[in-house]
Design an enzyme around this catalytic site. Structure first.
Site, PDB file in Angstrom:
ATOM      1  N   GLY A  20       1.047  -0.761   0.057  1.00 50.66           N
ATOM      2  CA  GLY A  20       0.099  -0.275   0.065  1.00 50.66           C
ATOM      3  C   GLY A  20       0.685   1.275  -0.008  1.00 50.66           C
ATOM      4  NE  ARG A  21       1.285   1.942  -4.095  1.00 51.36           N
ATOM      5  CZ  ARG A  21       2.034   2.525  -5.636  1.00 51.36           C
ATOM      6  NH1 ARG A  21       2.843   3.393  -5.983  1.00 51.36           N
ATOM      7  NH2 ARG A  21       0.621   2.925  -6.676  1.00 51.36           N
ATOM      8  CG  HIS A 236     -12.107  -2.231  -9.154  1.00 49.48           C
ATOM      9  ND1 HIS A 236     -12.702  -3.084  -9.864  1.00 49.48           N
ATOM     10  CD2 HIS A 236     -10.925  -3.237  -8.504  1.00 49.48           C
ATOM     11  CE1 HIS A 236     -12.060  -3.782 -10.350  1.00 49.48           C
ATOM     12  NE2 HIS A 236     -11.258  -4.047  -8.882  1.00 49.48           N
ATOM     13  CG  ASP A 237      -6.736  -2.340  -7.454  1.00 47.44           C
ATOM     14  OD1 ASP A 237      -7.669  -2.501  -7.718  1.00 47.44           O
ATOM     15  OD2 ASP A 237      -6.503  -2.601  -6.923  1.00 47.44           O
ATOM     16  CB  THR A 259      -1.457  -8.485  -8.394  1.00 50.40           C
ATOM     17  OG1 THR A 259      -0.150  -8.136  -7.530  1.00 50.40           O
ATOM     18  CG2 THR A 259      -1.618 -10.716  -7.848  1.00 50.40           C
ATOM     19  CG  ASN A 296      -9.758 -10.242 -14.209  1.00 49.43           C
ATOM     20  OD1 ASN A 296      -9.643  -9.576 -13.333  1.00 49.43           O
ATOM     21  ND2 ASN A 296     -11.755  -9.796 -13.646  1.00 49.43           N
ATOM     22  N   GLY A 407       2.170  -0.789 -12.711  1.00 47.87           N
ATOM     23  CA  GLY A 407       3.413  -1.599 -12.462  1.00 47.87           C
ATOM     24  C   GLY A 407       3.899  -2.440 -13.969  1.00 47.87           C
TER      25      GLY A 407
END
Length: 475
Positions: A20-21, A236-237, A259, A296, A407
């Site tokens: 987390g950030r 939701h990210d 991920t 997904n 990422g």
């Protein structure tokens, strides 16, 4: 877009499945900057009844991070929170009854059997538009004994907001991942909840991105050092990440890669055909009512778990960048495995399970680690390519470009492999798409861009300030 008179500041809490950030965001006419002020680990913890999240530790990290953000930037105007989807906590009289379960807990598969015995999956898809994933919230709830003793269910970002403000709401983009939101009206499907044995009173009021959730509780404000509002973002990210995806045209596909790899197109209307259901395509809500029509794909989890297993064998850390550089020298004609194989979805000896999945197809895995990594990256890229191709076929949209954000956009080998396997140019970045999307929704709600700024205008600011890197397909 109306030019702001000054650069303004906001705080983004961005919680992922491994870390987390807390970030400070600064926004101006041609300014969109992020400063990371706190980073902390996050991951499953094993309890007697399975995998959970250490929610109390997570909240402590968030509060400490926000205090540091305010110390560095006293002009912060609001806080936005985004996290992963589907997982939740159950409250009774504002008390959390138990640690939230982790989505990789095995209980979801049992819940799916219970739910599908009452509502066949084809009917579920017509109502909620979601692909089958055994950890979807409604399957978890179906086996949750604490549900009968609770008065409210809150998804993780809403649960963090509740701890900060005392408010009980459900932000709509994350609510769309529960399986309990109607795909057409975007409201709780209370009849469905009753049909599968979930009390409708557990479901809190819905709010949209940009709405004010509430102000910090006095005790929290004292710890953080400021009395601030918490504003709903795309909680939701992936919803926040897609806000910051360049998406210059409807023919651009996106891959939000971390991920997981979320691969799809942004649509105005659902595509509920049988072919979409059988292909595993889902309809999740984005900011401004957009539909994230996506599949997904298991993403860099496969690589990180493999490296973790090797480090456990050797007892020494592995430099991932060096390993990827070595993998880049391996020819790309390695054997491929199905990145979405269910046997690869849980923690454990990932190299052995990948090898077993590959041997089941009659192929033999490479023995050298660099070649094994190349195989993982190429297999993920092929899964991305398959999902892009299927999304195009289902929607009739001829995809011309792919925006790879998150990422994974730093993984040069993956970016090139995705371009090569799709035959399409890949625009990589921004890396911090999720935090940028979180920030942009807060800034728009605060009037930084005027009263009617569209997503397209927000994205133009992202392109000006965070230009992507282009990867052209080879051969």
């Amino acid at each position: 877009m109306t030019a702001p008179s000054q650069v303004r500041a906001f705080a983004a809490v961005d919680l992922g499945a491994t870390s987390g950030r807390v970030m400070i965001g600064r926004v101006g006419t041609d300014v969109l900057e992020l400063e990371q002020v706190a980073r902390f680990p996050n991951g499953p913890v094993q309890r007697a009844d399975g995998l959970h999240w250490d929610f109390e530790a997570l909240v402590e990290h968030v509060v400490a991070g926000l205090a540091e953000a305010v110390r560095r930037e006293p002009a912060i105007e609001s806080i936005g929170i985004d996290t992963w989807a589907v997982d939740y906590g159950l409250l009774r009289d504002d008390v959390l009854r138990a640690e939230p379960f982790h989505y990789r807990n095995a209980r979801g598969a049992r819940g799916a059997d219970l739910v599908h015995a009452r509502v066949p999956f084809a009917e579920l898809y017509a109502r909620n538009g979601l692909q089958f994933l055994p950890f979807t919230s409604l399957y978890q709830l179906a086996t949750d004994d604490n549900a009968a003793k609770a008065d409210t269910m809150l998804l993780i970002p809403d649960l963090v907001a509740h701890r900060l403000t005392g408010a009980r709401v459900a932000e709509r983009t994350n609510a769309s991942t529960t399986g309990l939101l109607g795909v057409h009206d975007r409201e709780w499907d209370l009849a469905l909840a009753e049909q599968i044995g979930i009390r409708p009173t557990l479901l809190p009021p819905l709010v949209d991105p940009g709405a004010r959730i509430g102000r910090l509780l006095p005790a929290v404000a004292a710890r953080i050092g400021a009395d601030l509002p918490v504003v709903a973002v795309g909680s939701h990210d992936t919803a926040s990440a897609v806000v910051a995806a360049p998406l210059t045209s409807p023919s651009t596909a996106y891959i939000s890669c971390g991920t997981w790899g979320l691969v799809g197109l942004e649509l105005a209307e659902p595509v509920l055909m049988e072919a979409a259901r059988t292909a595993g395509f889902t309809h999740e809500l984005g900011v401004d009512g957009r539909i994230r029509f996506l599949h997904n794909v298991t993403g860099l989890w496969l690589l990180s778990e493999t490296v973790r297993a090797w480090e456990g064998e050797d007892g020494t850390p592995i430099d991932l960048s060096e390993l990827l550089d070595a993998a880049a020298t391996v020819p790309p004609d390695v054997p491929l495995f199905d990145a979405d194989d269910p046997s690869l979805s849980s923690p454990g000896d990932m190299p052995a399970r990948i090898a077993a999945a590959l041997r089941a197809t009659g192929a033999e895995p490479p023995s050298a680690r660099a070649a094994f990594v190349r195989m993982i990256v190429e297999s993920i890229a092929q899964a991305f390519a398959d999902a892009v191709s299927t999304a195009s076929a289902l929607t009739g949209i001829a995809v011309e470009t792919i925006d790879l954000i998150g990422g994974g956009s730093l993984n040069r080998l993956l970016c090139q492999a995705t371009a090569d396997r799709t035959g399409l140019p890949v625009l990589a970045g921004p890396v911090e798409a999720t935090a940028l999307g979180n920030l942009l929704v807060q800034a728009r709600a605060a009037g930084v861009f005027g009263d009617d700024a569209t997503l397209e205008e927000l994205r133009r600011l992202v392109r000006r300030t965070h230009p992507p890197t282009r990867w052209a397909p080879r051969g």
